[in-house]
Design a protein around this motif. Structure first.
Motif, PDB file in Angstrom:
ATOM      1  N   HIS A 149     115.369 -22.104 -33.276  1.00 51.62           N
ATOM      2  CA  HIS A 149     116.184 -21.146 -32.581  1.00 51.62           C
ATOM      3  C   HIS A 149     116.227 -20.015 -33.648  1.00 51.62           C
ATOM      4  CE1 HIS A 149     117.355 -24.083 -29.667  1.00 51.62           C
ATOM      5  NE2 HIS A 149     117.579 -24.990 -30.562  1.00 51.62           N
ATOM      6  N   GLU A 150     116.673 -18.752 -33.183  1.00 56.95           N
ATOM      7  CA  GLU A 150     116.551 -17.516 -34.024  1.00 56.95           C
ATOM      8  C   GLU A 150     117.919 -17.294 -34.553  1.00 56.95           C
ATOM      9  OE1 GLU A 150     113.976 -15.925 -35.250  1.00 56.95           O
ATOM     10  OE2 GLU A 150     112.920 -17.665 -33.839  1.00 56.95           O
ATOM     11  N   HIS A 151     118.613 -18.324 -35.158  1.00 52.54           N
ATOM     12  CA  HIS A 151     120.010 -17.831 -35.664  1.00 52.54           C
ATOM     13  C   HIS A 151     119.912 -17.657 -37.155  1.00 52.54           C
ATOM     14  CE1 HIS A 151     122.591 -19.525 -32.479  1.00 52.54           C
ATOM     15  NE2 HIS A 151     121.706 -20.374 -32.281  1.00 52.54           N
ATOM     16  N   SER A 152     120.399 -16.729 -37.648  1.00 49.05           N
ATOM     17  CA  SER A 152     120.185 -15.989 -38.868  1.00 49.05           C
ATOM     18  C   SER A 152     120.681 -16.851 -39.856  1.00 49.05           C
ATOM     19  CB  SER A 152     121.091 -14.722 -38.979  1.00 49.05           C
ATOM     20  OG  SER A 152     122.484 -14.925 -38.813  1.00 49.05           O
ATOM     21  N   ASP A 153     121.735 -17.774 -39.779  1.00 50.22           N
ATOM     22  CA  ASP A 153     121.823 -18.788 -40.726  1.00 50.22           C
ATOM     23  C   ASP A 153     121.114 -20.053 -40.786  1.00 50.22           C
ATOM     24  OD1 ASP A 153     123.082 -19.470 -38.235  1.00 50.22           O
ATOM     25  OD2 ASP A 153     125.025 -20.296 -39.344  1.00 50.22           O
ATOM     26  N   SER A 154     120.167 -20.121 -39.888  1.00 51.77           N
ATOM     27  CA  SER A 154     119.588 -21.453 -39.858  1.00 51.77           C
ATOM     28  C   SER A 154     118.279 -21.335 -40.979  1.00 51.77           C
ATOM     29  CB  SER A 154     118.850 -21.527 -38.229  1.00 51.77           C
ATOM     30  OG  SER A 154     117.847 -22.504 -38.335  1.00 51.77           O
ATOM     31  N   LYS A 155     118.156 -22.696 -41.596  1.00 50.76           N
ATOM     32  CA  LYS A 155     117.267 -22.771 -42.656  1.00 50.76           C
ATOM     33  C   LYS A 155     116.281 -23.545 -42.523  1.00 50.76           C
ATOM     34  CE  LYS A 155     119.986 -20.015 -45.402  1.00 50.76           C
ATOM     35  NZ  LYS A 155     119.869 -18.598 -44.962  1.00 50.76           N
ATOM     36  N   GLY A 156     116.212 -24.382 -41.121  1.00 45.15           N
ATOM     37  CA  GLY A 156     115.103 -25.364 -40.970  1.00 45.15           C
ATOM     38  C   GLY A 156     115.070 -26.590 -41.873  1.00 45.15           C
ATOM     39  N   ILE A 157     116.382 -26.920 -42.371  1.00 45.67           N
ATOM     40  CA  ILE A 157     116.146 -27.950 -43.232  1.00 45.67           C
ATOM     41  C   ILE A 157     117.203 -29.246 -42.722  1.00 45.67           C
ATOM     42  CG2 ILE A 157     118.451 -27.217 -44.569  1.00 45.67           C
ATOM     43  CD1 ILE A 157     116.987 -27.813 -47.209  1.00 45.67           C
ATOM     44  N   GLY A 158     117.895 -29.183 -41.721  1.00 41.33           N
ATOM     45  CA  GLY A 158     118.682 -30.351 -41.552  1.00 41.33           C
ATOM     46  C   GLY A 158     118.106 -31.295 -40.980  1.00 41.33           C
ATOM     47  N   LEU A 159     116.915 -31.101 -40.202  1.00 42.41           N
ATOM     48  CA  LEU A 159     116.291 -32.325 -39.680  1.00 42.41           C
ATOM     49  C   LEU A 159     115.194 -32.914 -40.725  1.00 42.41           C
ATOM     50  CD1 LEU A 159     115.683 -31.447 -35.815  1.00 42.41           C
ATOM     51  CD2 LEU A 159     117.240 -33.208 -36.897  1.00 42.41           C
ATOM     52  N   TYR A 160     114.939 -31.913 -41.254  1.00 44.02           N
ATOM     53  CA  TYR A 160     114.071 -32.369 -42.599  1.00 44.02           C
ATOM     54  C   TYR A 160     114.586 -33.552 -43.289  1.00 44.02           C
ATOM     55  CZ  TYR A 160     111.548 -32.000 -47.210  1.00 44.02           C
ATOM     56  OH  TYR A 160     110.712 -32.407 -47.988  1.00 44.02           O
ATOM     57  N   LEU A 161     116.126 -32.985 -43.876  1.00 42.32           N
ATOM     58  CA  LEU A 161     116.683 -33.821 -44.784  1.00 42.32           C
ATOM     59  C   LEU A 161     117.397 -35.239 -43.975  1.00 42.32           C
ATOM     60  CD1 LEU A 161     119.276 -31.322 -46.272  1.00 42.32           C
ATOM     61  CD2 LEU A 161     117.435 -32.272 -47.374  1.00 42.32           C
ATOM     62  N   VAL A 162     117.652 -35.133 -42.785  1.00 45.89           N
ATOM     63  CA  VAL A 162     117.964 -36.502 -42.174  1.00 45.89           C
ATOM     64  C   VAL A 162     116.405 -37.352 -42.276  1.00 45.89           C
ATOM     65  CG1 VAL A 162     118.261 -37.467 -39.939  1.00 45.89           C
ATOM     66  CG2 VAL A 162     119.546 -35.542 -40.754  1.00 45.89           C
ATOM     67  N   HIS A 163     115.288 -36.908 -41.763  1.00 36.09           N
ATOM     68  CA  HIS A 163     114.002 -37.375 -41.971  1.00 36.09           C
ATOM     69  C   HIS A 163     113.732 -38.129 -43.253  1.00 36.09           C
ATOM     70  CE1 HIS A 163     109.671 -37.858 -42.161  1.00 36.09           C
ATOM     71  NE2 HIS A 163     110.003 -38.531 -40.848  1.00 36.09           N
ATOM     72  N   ASN A 164     113.930 -37.235 -44.201  1.00 31.42           N
ATOM     73  CA  ASN A 164     113.473 -37.957 -45.717  1.00 31.42           C
ATOM     74  C   ASN A 164     114.358 -38.961 -46.074  1.00 31.42           C
ATOM     75  OD1 ASN A 164     111.066 -36.567 -46.985  1.00 31.42           O
ATOM     76  ND2 ASN A 164     111.867 -35.120 -45.902  1.00 31.42           N
ATOM     77  N   HIS A 165     115.909 -38.840 -45.666  1.00 35.04           N
ATOM     78  CA  HIS A 165     116.585 -39.647 -46.189  1.00 35.04           C
ATOM     79  C   HIS A 165     116.506 -41.058 -45.500  1.00 35.04           C
ATOM     80  CE1 HIS A 165     118.915 -36.754 -48.344  1.00 35.04           C
ATOM     81  NE2 HIS A 165     119.754 -36.104 -47.412  1.00 35.04           N
ATOM     82  N   VAL A 166     116.231 -40.968 -44.325  1.00 38.59           N
ATOM     83  CA  VAL A 166     115.852 -42.143 -43.516  1.00 38.59           C
ATOM     84  C   VAL A 166     114.396 -43.032 -43.959  1.00 38.59           C
ATOM     85  CG1 VAL A 166     115.476 -43.086 -41.222  1.00 38.59           C
ATOM     86  CG2 VAL A 166     117.414 -41.625 -41.489  1.00 38.59           C
ATOM     87  N   ILE A 167     113.638 -42.166 -44.105  1.00 43.95           N
ATOM     88  CA  ILE A 167     112.194 -42.827 -44.309  1.00 43.95           C
ATOM     89  C   ILE A 167     112.118 -43.165 -45.760  1.00 43.95           C
ATOM     90  CG2 ILE A 167     110.987 -41.728 -42.396  1.00 43.95           C
ATOM     91  CD1 ILE A 167     109.698 -40.098 -44.665  1.00 43.95           C
ATOM     92  N   SER A 168     112.862 -42.541 -46.368  1.00 47.54           N
ATOM     93  CA  SER A 168     112.647 -42.711 -48.182  1.00 47.54           C
ATOM     94  C   SER A 168     113.574 -44.191 -48.293  1.00 47.54           C
ATOM     95  CB  SER A 168     113.484 -41.369 -48.982  1.00 47.54           C
ATOM     96  OG  SER A 168     114.716 -41.785 -48.820  1.00 47.54           O
ATOM     97  N   LEU A 169     114.171 -44.564 -47.574  1.00 51.04           N
ATOM     98  CA  LEU A 169     114.911 -46.024 -47.738  1.00 51.04           C
ATOM     99  C   LEU A 169     114.407 -47.015 -46.738  1.00 51.04           C
ATOM    100  CD1 LEU A 169     118.702 -44.798 -48.512  1.00 51.04           C
ATOM    101  CD2 LEU A 169     116.881 -45.343 -50.097  1.00 51.04           C
ATOM    102  N   GLY A 170     113.181 -46.729 -46.042  1.00 57.08           N
ATOM    103  CA  GLY A 170     112.498 -47.759 -45.149  1.00 57.08           C
ATOM    104  C   GLY A 170     112.834 -47.762 -43.854  1.00 57.08           C
ATOM    105  N   GLY A 171     113.735 -46.841 -43.350  1.00 57.56           N
ATOM    106  CA  GLY A 171     114.077 -46.457 -42.023  1.00 57.56           C
ATOM    107  C   GLY A 171     112.808 -45.821 -41.114  1.00 57.56           C
ATOM    108  N   TYR A 172     113.189 -45.712 -39.810  1.00 54.13           N
ATOM    109  CA  TYR A 172     112.427 -44.964 -38.830  1.00 54.13           C
ATOM    110  C   TYR A 172     113.294 -44.193 -38.151  1.00 54.13           C
ATOM    111  CZ  TYR A 172     109.589 -44.511 -34.771  1.00 54.13           C
ATOM    112  OH  TYR A 172     108.899 -43.964 -33.750  1.00 54.13           O
ATOM    113  N   ILE A 173     112.921 -42.807 -37.755  1.00 48.27           N
ATOM    114  CA  ILE A 173     113.639 -41.776 -36.964  1.00 48.27           C
ATOM    115  C   ILE A 173     112.668 -41.327 -35.841  1.00 48.27           C
ATOM    116  CG2 ILE A 173     113.145 -40.106 -38.458  1.00 48.27           C
ATOM    117  CD1 ILE A 173     115.958 -38.868 -38.006  1.00 48.27           C
TER     118      ILE A 173
END
Length: 174
Positions: A149-173
């Motif tokens: 989406h074209e929101h000025s405050d969007s950094k494109g990091i939220g789902l990246y962080l969620v994904h990395n937190h889950v998989i780094s501890l052996g989970g799946y998303i």
């Protein structure tokens, strides 16, 4: 914005609340990014956490944002009460599931629940956010700085962080 020119007390109060909520979110995000950038995964502390307690902590930290946006959160975390996870990672995941861009003119509705299927703990989230075409973006969803989406405050990091937190501890998303 030059708030010194604003005389309306209600507007000034709203701006103060918004500024406070924004600063809290920024501080939280900065802590999580710092945790993520640690290269030694062995340093990530795993502990048994009460899922609902973590959810309530995040919900309280977002209380001003939730209240001002009239967000409705339906949560049922009763099926899985305890999880072994990193506290900062879990709180960041919950934060990212709650803070969504919503359709103009709509009251945000977010549903989060826990479930166990074939011995696998699941945290499921549904929202009525802006969404995206999964067929077009399926291989890009969890990439760093990927925005849909074209929101000025969007950094494109939220789902990246969620994904990395889950998989780094052996989970799946998905």
């Amino acid at each position: 914005m030059d708030v010194y020119k604003i005389e309306d007390e209600e507007t000034l109060e709203f701006i103060g609340l918004l500024k406070s909520a924004t600063e809290n979110l920024k501080d939280t995000l900065n802590r999580y990014v710092d945790d993520l950038t640690q290269k030694d995964i062995l340093s990530v502390h795993i502990e048994e956490l009460d899922l609902n307690d973590c959810f309530q902590i995040v919900k309280r930290s977002l209380s001003t944002l939730i209240s001002n946006s009239k967000t409705i959160i339906n949560a049922d975390l009763s099926e899985i009460k305890k999880v072994k996870f990193n506290r900062a990672y879990l709180e960041n995941i919950l934060l990212n599931l709650i803070t969504k861009y919503v359709k103009t003119g709509c009251i945000p509705v977010i549903t989060i629940y826990s479930k166990q299927v074939n011995g696998v703990n699941q945290l499921i989230s549904k929202d009525e956010g802006l969404g995206f075409d999964i067929d077009k973006v399926k291989d890009k969803i969890f990439r760093l700085t990927q925005k849909f989406h074209e929101h000025s405050d969007s950094k494109g990091i939220g789902l990246y962080l969620v994904h990395n937190h889950v998989i780094s501890l052996g989970g799946y998303i998905k």
